[in-house]
Structure formats: C-alpha cells, structure tokens
Design a protein around this motif. Structure first.
Motif, PDB file in Angstrom:
ATOM      1  N   PHE A 261       7.164 -46.339  14.391  1.00  0.00           N
ATOM      2  CA  PHE A 261       6.713 -45.508  13.276  1.00  0.00           C
ATOM      3  C   PHE A 261       7.407 -45.950  11.987  1.00  0.00           C
ATOM      4  N   ASN A 262       6.627 -46.356  11.009  1.00  0.00           N
ATOM      5  CA  ASN A 262       7.161 -46.784   9.726  1.00  0.00           C
ATOM      6  C   ASN A 262       6.375 -46.154   8.589  1.00  0.00           C
ATOM      7  N   ALA A 263       6.994 -46.060   7.445  1.00  0.00           N
ATOM      8  CA  ALA A 263       6.274 -45.594   6.267  1.00  0.00           C
ATOM      9  C   ALA A 263       5.356 -46.707   5.783  1.00  0.00           C
ATOM     10  N   GLY A 264       4.070 -46.395   5.634  1.00  0.00           N
ATOM     11  CA  GLY A 264       3.134 -47.387   5.130  1.00  0.00           C
ATOM     12  C   GLY A 264       2.439 -48.204   6.184  1.00  0.00           C
ATOM     13  N   GLY A 265       2.803 -48.038   7.441  1.00  0.00           N
ATOM     14  CA  GLY A 265       2.144 -48.797   8.493  1.00  0.00           C
ATOM     15  C   GLY A 265       2.946 -48.751   9.773  1.00  0.00           C
ATOM     16  N   CYS A 266       2.290 -48.840  10.914  1.00  0.00           N
ATOM     17  CA  CYS A 266       2.999 -48.848  12.182  1.00  0.00           C
ATOM     18  C   CYS A 266       2.182 -49.583  13.235  1.00  0.00           C
ATOM     19  N   CYS A 267       2.850 -49.974  14.302  1.00  0.00           N
ATOM     20  CA  CYS A 267       2.180 -50.710  15.357  1.00  0.00           C
ATOM     21  C   CYS A 267       2.745 -50.271  16.697  1.00  0.00           C
ATOM     22  N   GLY A 268       2.046 -50.610  17.745  1.00  0.00           N
ATOM     23  CA  GLY A 268       2.490 -50.211  19.066  1.00  0.00           C
ATOM     24  C   GLY A 268       1.900 -51.094  20.142  1.00  0.00           C
ATOM     25  N   ALA A 269       2.474 -50.993  21.332  1.00  0.00           N
ATOM     26  CA  ALA A 269       1.995 -51.738  22.485  1.00  0.00           C
ATOM     27  C   ALA A 269       1.736 -50.755  23.623  1.00  0.00           C
ATOM     28  N   VAL A 270       0.652 -50.972  24.359  1.00  0.00           N
ATOM     29  CA  VAL A 270       0.213 -50.059  25.401  1.00  0.00           C
ATOM     30  C   VAL A 270       0.457 -50.704  26.768  1.00  0.00           C
ATOM     31  N   TYR A 271       1.089 -49.957  27.664  1.00  0.00           N
ATOM     32  CA  TYR A 271       1.473 -50.491  28.965  1.00  0.00           C
ATOM     33  C   TYR A 271       0.915 -49.649  30.108  1.00  0.00           C
ATOM     34  N   VAL A 272       0.767 -50.307  31.262  1.00  0.00           N
ATOM     35  CA  VAL A 272       0.407 -49.635  32.501  1.00  0.00           C
ATOM     36  C   VAL A 272       1.425 -50.030  33.566  1.00  0.00           C
ATOM     37  N   PHE A 273       1.920 -49.042  34.310  1.00  0.00           N
ATOM     38  CA  PHE A 273       2.841 -49.294  35.416  1.00  0.00           C
ATOM     39  C   PHE A 273       2.047 -49.232  36.718  1.00  0.00           C
ATOM     40  N   ASP A 274       2.030 -50.329  37.470  1.00  0.00           N
ATOM     41  CA  ASP A 274       1.391 -50.346  38.784  1.00  0.00           C
ATOM     42  C   ASP A 274       2.476 -50.306  39.859  1.00  0.00           C
ATOM     43  N   ASP A 287      -2.814 -53.508  25.884  1.00  0.00           N
ATOM     44  CA  ASP A 287      -3.425 -53.371  24.561  1.00  0.00           C
ATOM     45  C   ASP A 287      -2.324 -53.366  23.518  1.00  0.00           C
ATOM     46  N   GLU A 288      -2.702 -53.544  22.276  1.00  0.00           N
ATOM     47  CA  GLU A 288      -1.781 -53.435  21.151  1.00  0.00           C
ATOM     48  C   GLU A 288      -2.577 -53.000  19.934  1.00  0.00           C
ATOM     49  N   PHE A 289      -1.895 -52.436  18.973  1.00  0.00           N
ATOM     50  CA  PHE A 289      -2.603 -51.953  17.796  1.00  0.00           C
ATOM     51  C   PHE A 289      -1.666 -51.947  16.604  1.00  0.00           C
ATOM     52  N   ALA A 290      -2.277 -51.921  15.412  1.00  0.00           N
ATOM     53  CA  ALA A 290      -1.513 -51.865  14.166  1.00  0.00           C
ATOM     54  C   ALA A 290      -2.377 -51.189  13.122  1.00  0.00           C
ATOM     55  N   THR A 291      -1.736 -50.532  12.185  1.00  0.00           N
ATOM     56  CA  THR A 291      -2.459 -49.915  11.085  1.00  0.00           C
ATOM     57  C   THR A 291      -1.642 -50.062   9.810  1.00  0.00           C
ATOM     58  N   GLU A 292      -2.327 -50.224   8.710  1.00  0.00           N
ATOM     59  CA  GLU A 292      -1.674 -50.310   7.412  1.00  0.00           C
ATOM     60  C   GLU A 292      -1.780 -48.995   6.641  1.00  0.00           C
ATOM     61  N   ASP A 293      -2.477 -48.029   7.252  1.00  0.00           N
ATOM     62  CA  ASP A 293      -2.717 -46.767   6.550  1.00  0.00           C
ATOM     63  C   ASP A 293      -2.258 -45.607   7.412  1.00  0.00           C
ATOM     64  N   THR A 294      -1.106 -45.069   7.111  1.00  0.00           N
ATOM     65  CA  THR A 294      -0.605 -43.928   7.877  1.00  0.00           C
ATOM     66  C   THR A 294      -0.549 -42.658   7.044  1.00  0.00           C
ATOM     67  N   GLU A 295      -1.145 -42.679   5.865  1.00  0.00           N
ATOM     68  CA  GLU A 295      -1.137 -41.487   5.032  1.00  0.00           C
ATOM     69  C   GLU A 295      -1.924 -40.370   5.716  1.00  0.00           C
ATOM     70  N   GLY A 296      -1.344 -39.231   5.781  1.00  0.00           N
ATOM     71  CA  GLY A 296      -2.026 -38.082   6.353  1.00  0.00           C
ATOM     72  C   GLY A 296      -1.898 -37.977   7.855  1.00  0.00           C
TER      73      GLY A 296
END
Length: 357
Positions: A261-274, A287-296
């Motif tokens: 979690f960052n101001a102005g943008g954040c990213c993450g990684a998605v995992y599965v445990f088998d 999976d993985e994701f990123a966003t440049e817009d975290t306002e609101g």
C-alpha cells in the motif's frame, strides 16, 4: 593462389561451425566473455558469402558503432587472410562487396533499428549479442531478420536451407533463453562455450574475472549459462526451471495476496497454497496487479481479535465505494486474507470467487 589457412578453433567453435555448414536453421553459440563468439561469427559469415557467386550474407549488431568497431574490421582482415579480393567497407551502403561483383556482398545492419532491416534478401544471417537488449526488442529484431532470409542457392533452388545464427553472452533469462532453452522447437540448436574453452584465451584474464564477479555473474559471463544475475537482491537464486509454474486460479481457491500500500499507487501478488499430504505446501503465484490511481480507495483495518467478515459488511462497503465488485462467500476465518483479497478486487474492478478455508 593463397596458402591454406589453419583455424585454431575450440571444440565448441567447431560445433557451431558444423551447425552452420550443415544448414541448421537457427544455431546459437552462447558463451562467456572471450569464448570466441565474434571470431566464429566472422568465420561463418565469410565462408557463407563464398558459397556461390552473388551470395548475400547479413551481419547484425545492436548499433552501427558496435558493428564498425568489431565485426567489420574482423571480416575485412579475415578476407585478406584468405586472399579474397573485396571492396573497403562502404559507410554509405554499409556493405563489403566481394571481388567487385555487384550484389555479391556482406550487408551490415543494426538490429536495434528494425526500420533498416528492409529492402534485401540474403542467404544467411549472423547476429551478434542479441541478449544485450530487452526481450521485446530482440523478438522484434528476430522476426524482421528471419523475414529477410530467403535467397536461393543456385544449385538447390527451392530446397535451399537458409540459416540465421546467433552469437551472444547470456543476460539473465532473455530472448535466447525463451527461444532456445525453454521454447526449443525444430531447428533451434545451441552450443555453450565457457570462456576458458577458447584456445586463444589468456589465463590471467579468466582469473581476473573469477576474482571480480559474483557466483551468479560467473555462471553467465564465464560459463555462458542462463542465470539470474541480479546482485544484492533476493532474486539471485531464482531458477526458471525450478520455480516456473503454470498454476491458474480455479473456482474454490483461497487466494492470498501480498499487498503493497502506497500513496499514489500500489501493487500486489496473488498466491495459492496447495497442500500435499506428507510434503511441504506448494506456493504458486497465480496473478499480479498494479494501479496508479488509489484516490478514494479506503482500506478498512480490522482489530486483531476479529473473527470474520460478513457478506452484509462487504455489500455495504462496496456500495459506499460505488464499485461493482461482487464477492461471494459465507465466512472467512482469516480477516487479513479477506482484507487483502477484497483490496485486490477493488483495485482490479473485477469479481472474485472466494471460498472459506
């Protein structure tokens, strides 16, 4: 008539020479620094252009500067050694003409400028240091180059076997790894040459590299092995063969998200445990994701003692954020997992199926 020329080639260089002579479509010489990559490129390019009168061979390097610094003078010197008459390097057309015959030539082009890889066809191509550029740029250059490789041999005609050969030091897991090692395919063959395999290599040079480089850098720059050479990071021991996974998100999976979690943008990684009985859990990044817009976007923390989120709470939270995320679950025991997954859903604006543990 000139005297025969003795080539002091290493075993690995001879293997590459044989692959080109036998018209393997896509041979690769991957080696450490000083393993003789440029030398065997020159030998192969010159012998190819002498295959028949009017033969056209193309040589490629990242830029014209690198070409004119290394490949051009080496080819000219080798032609002189063989006693082959040729024109000086023409800086306007970037060619060397053989025995004054128009069209019988070696063409030089920078593969970092694909716009210049047009308007000619050739019998064979030889590419220097393809791994020094990004995977995307290398693939773009490769596709343009193989499209030029279609000149027919006057004897074999439509049965001509054209060759595109690559000579490079590996730079992490780039294009050559994807195409030759991991992808493979018919016609993709390679030989690996460590630095010390070159009979002309100076012993003190090898010792100097060993004393200077990290173990990972030695694997790549001395042994010619594809490896992760990121230094000072946790990625240095990453191995594509061991750690690659084709695992996908399946219905009913519990998704665990590492969220930054960052101001102005954040990213993450998605995992599965088998879970496999009697063995360690297998953790797969799916999976993985990123966003440049975290306002609101509001992330609501949960007290340590909290036991669960409810559908009612999630529906209320979604309505407040005016999002179309739909989360289907009865209960989730781990509130932190729920929080991360819910944040992932909000940022992606996509529905997720989440199962209880």
């Amino acid at each position: 008539m000139s005297a025969p020329v003795f080539l002091n080639l290493s075993h690995e260089q001879n293997v590459m020479r044989e692959m080109v002579l036998n018209r393997v479509p896509f041979p690769l010489f991957v080696g450490g620094y000083g393993a003789g990559k440029s030398y065997i490129l020159v030998v192969n390019a010159v012998h190819d252009v002498l295959s028949f009168r009017g033969c056209r061979v193309a040589c490629y390097a990242p830029t014209y500067d690198l070409m004119e610094l290394n490949i051009v003078p080496a080819i000219s010197a080798y032609l002189i050694l063989l006693g082959i008459k040729h024109s000086p390097y023409n800086k306007k057309t970037h060619t060397i003409t053989i025995r004054g015959v128009e069209g019988w030539e070696i063409i030089f082009r920078p593969f970092l400028d694909p716009a210049k890889i047009v308007g000619y066809e050739c019998y064979s191509s030889h590419i220097d240091e393809l791994d020094t550029v990004s995977r995307d740029k290398a693939e773009q250059a490769w596709n343009k180059i193989i499209g030029r490789n279609r000149q027919k041999h006057p004897v074999f005609g439509r049965d001509t076997m054209n060759t595109v050969a690559v000579y490079t030091t590996p730079e992490s897991f780039q294009f050559t790894y994807d195409r030759w090692e991991r992808g493979g395919g018919q016609g993709y063959e390679y030989v690996r040459a460590p630095t010390w395999s070159n009979p002309e290599c100076v012993v003190s040079y090898v010792k100097g590299l060993i004393n200077t480089y990290t173990p990972e850098q030695q694997e790549a720059y001395l042994k010619g092995i594809w490896t992760n050479i990121a230094t000072g990071t946790v990625y240095s021991h990453f191995d594509q063969k061991i750690h690659f996974t084709s695992r996908k998100i399946e219905k009913g999976d519990i998704l665990r998200v590492g969220q930054d979690f960052n101001a102005g943008g954040c990213c993450g990684a998605v995992y599965v445990f088998d879970r496999i009985p009697g063995e360690h859990d297998i953790v797969s990044q799916v999976d993985e994701f990123a966003t440049e817009d975290t306002e609101g976007v509001v992330i609501l923390g949960m007290p340590i003692g909290s036991k669960k989120f409810t559908n009612k709470f999630l529906e209320t939270f979604c309505s407040k954020l005016e999002t179309d995320v739909i989360t289907t679950l009865s209960t989730i025991v781990d509130p932190q997992t729920c929080l991360h997954i819910f944040a992932h859903s909000i940022l992606r604006r996509a529905p997720f199926y989440i199962a209880a543990d």
